[in-house]
Write an enzyme that holds these catalytic residues in place. Sequence first.
Site, PDB file in Angstrom:
ATOM      1  N   GLU A   1       0.786  -1.236   0.000  1.00  0.00           N
ATOM      2  CA  GLU A   1       0.000   0.000   0.000  1.00  0.00           C
ATOM      3  C   GLU A   1       0.820   1.289   0.000  1.00  0.00           C
ATOM      4  OE1 GLU A   1      -4.129  -1.403   1.996  1.00  0.00           O
ATOM      5  OE2 GLU A   1      -2.579  -0.864   3.422  1.00  0.00           O
TER       6      GLU A   1
HETATM    7  C1  TNX Z   1      -4.961  -3.686   3.976  1.00  0.00           C
HETATM    8  S1  TNX Z   1      -3.515  -6.213   3.627  1.00  0.00           S
HETATM    9  C2  TNX Z   1      -3.749  -3.671   4.632  1.00  0.00           C
HETATM   10  C3  TNX Z   1      -3.716  -3.413   6.071  1.00  0.00           C
HETATM   11  C4  TNX Z   1      -5.084  -3.223   6.648  1.00  0.00           C
HETATM   12  C5  TNX Z   1      -6.059  -4.162   5.993  1.00  0.00           C
HETATM   13  C6  TNX Z   1      -7.428  -4.082   6.577  1.00  0.00           C
HETATM   14  C7  TNX Z   1      -2.336  -5.311   3.684  1.00  0.00           C
HETATM   15  C8  TNX Z   1      -1.087  -5.908   3.290  1.00  0.00           C
HETATM   16  N1  TNX Z   1      -2.557  -4.031   4.061  1.00  0.00           N
HETATM   17  O1  TNX Z   1      -2.901  -2.311   6.338  1.00  0.00           O
HETATM   18  O2  TNX Z   1      -5.041  -3.444   8.006  1.00  0.00           O
HETATM   19  O3  TNX Z   1      -6.115  -3.840   4.636  1.00  0.00           O
HETATM   20  O4  TNX Z   1      -8.281  -5.042   6.050  1.00  0.00           O
END
Ligand code: TNX
Length: 636
Positions: free
Chosen positions: A446
Amino acid sequence: MTSLVLDSFYQPAETLKDARLELALTNVGSKPLKAFSLAYTALTRASAEAVLENADSFRRVANFHEIAPVKGLELQPGESWRFAIKGLVNPARHRLDGPKSGYVTANGNIMEVQCTDLKAPVELITGDRKILPDGRATDPLHIVPWPQSVEIDAYRDDVSGFHIATTTPEDLAAASRINALSARLFSNAPLPFLFTESSNLLTLEFHEDPRLANDGYTLDWSARSVTLRHGGAVGRDYGLTVLAQISYGVYCAPERFKFPMTGTIADAPRFAWRGTHLDVSRHFRDAKDVKRLLDILAWCRMNVFQWHLTDDEGWRLEIRAYPELTTKGSRRGPGTMQESQLGFASESYGGFYTQEDVREVVAHAAGLNIDVLPEIDIPGHCTAVLKTYPYMADQAEPPESYHSIQGYPNNALNPAMDETYGFLEKVFAEMADLFPFEFVHIGGDEVDDRSWLSSPKVQRLMEERGLGDTMEVQAYFMGRVRGILKSLGKNLAGWDEVSHGGGIDPDGVLLMAWQKQEVTRELIEQGYEVICTPGQNYYMDMVQGTCWQEPGASWAGVATPEETYAYEPAAGLSSAGKDLLRGVQACIWCEHMTSNEIFNHMVFPRLFAVAEAGWTQPEHKDWQRFAYQSALFPAL
Ligand code: TNX
């Protein structure tokens, strides 16, 4: 005592620009409230362009909102201040999407605000709750995950456990270790193994059998005894754990479960990696809870624990070279350097693990045949680091030049600065010393695709190296991180975005496919070894029913226990591809997990469903049998 309550109502619209969050702060105390501001934390966020109704102004950092009421507003006992925010970043879908916690500041004092569940128009409050059928038994045996082969001809209920008939120290130690595990999980139940004879015990004999896999075992039952054959020490522990489950089942539900009389159980896991990930940054769980979770993983024969130790919301691992990471970077809320997020807004909230705690957890895991995979989430998700050490940011990068999906401004470590790599070298060196596992997980998820583009230092790097965009800069960063880990004798594990922007050499790299189900196949086609953990099925923070009342999120989808159970991780893979699928993992993201009650509701029985996907060959899975067993699962 709470003297203020915040009610909230979600008003959907055609577009998010017109969607509204209506709020009402009520004074339920006995004194008037004057000259105040309100802060609350909610996953349904106000957009930067939001229009306020009956309030003056607001400021937002990720999920933290601070609202100034119209000037001069006074709230007498019993009165409510109603106001609204028009223009939201994301829609609300469930009752916990509204304010989770809040406080009022007045006269320099902080007063906690009690937040009630988010309400919505009736048409949104339809849908299903989490449902679990009673299920039915194929065989009256309490074993989860189910073994590859169960051929039992007759059952009995005239015994209550096992007598260990061996003097081999390793066998004795193993039996007493599994006794201890049972005792920790179920202090109310009798221990499965005794070391002297007694009339209603079955005699248990051990045999090491080199023809079995290291983690494989068989149980041969006869009228007087049971023989546990095992490939290696791990297989012995798994066989003993299964015997302990059988006893526990008979003790708890004698009408459902029995001991075998004659026949054979033959077993070995389908996948080498049967993991569970726990986010302790969004909400902290102390070492005691972590050890209990490890016990639960051992009970369902899972063998990897990914410890998500850092995120924007807090850094939770003591690093001796950088003590402020935990003295400062582990806290948020009033009086700290970070705004409150989600639960516990009125407190200085936090927690971290000392290196002593970590050694204890790692040793506890090792005794349960569980490897601990530590995760330091970089380069994104680094607000806690960058707030603690502002010198690590490019000083010439304008503030708020990009925002993460969770709404944090400028939250990624800068790939063009020596400070970044110097920091990581020291952090990873201490981790390499604490965690014996071959992998270190470096996150990689992300990173917003506008990250660093306004950093002059990164602009120079892009020019020098011919890097075209943020993801190519990230891939450059990942290559360097991989080099640091290599020099410490560690391999790199990361989320699937590590493959973006050209990715890195897949040799020795393990990626977790989370964004979509197809990603498992896509990464395998690129040559990476993969752990299958699709958000749609294996994220324990996704709701278990479409209904408004279910706790959790549904941005990746709704994962009913049955859907999580039914998901086939190797679907669509060629037989060569299957070799690169190392296993499966459940991810416990903790934005919503403000209490153990919520945690238990969301995590169970789905965690065991992932354990069975990791262990049991698809042809031996049976949803109704699984549901039948689930009443006896342990919880935190
Ligand atoms: C996405 S999954 C994220 C997390 C959040 C999650 C909540 C991922 C690798 N990153 O930072 O906690 O969604 O569902």
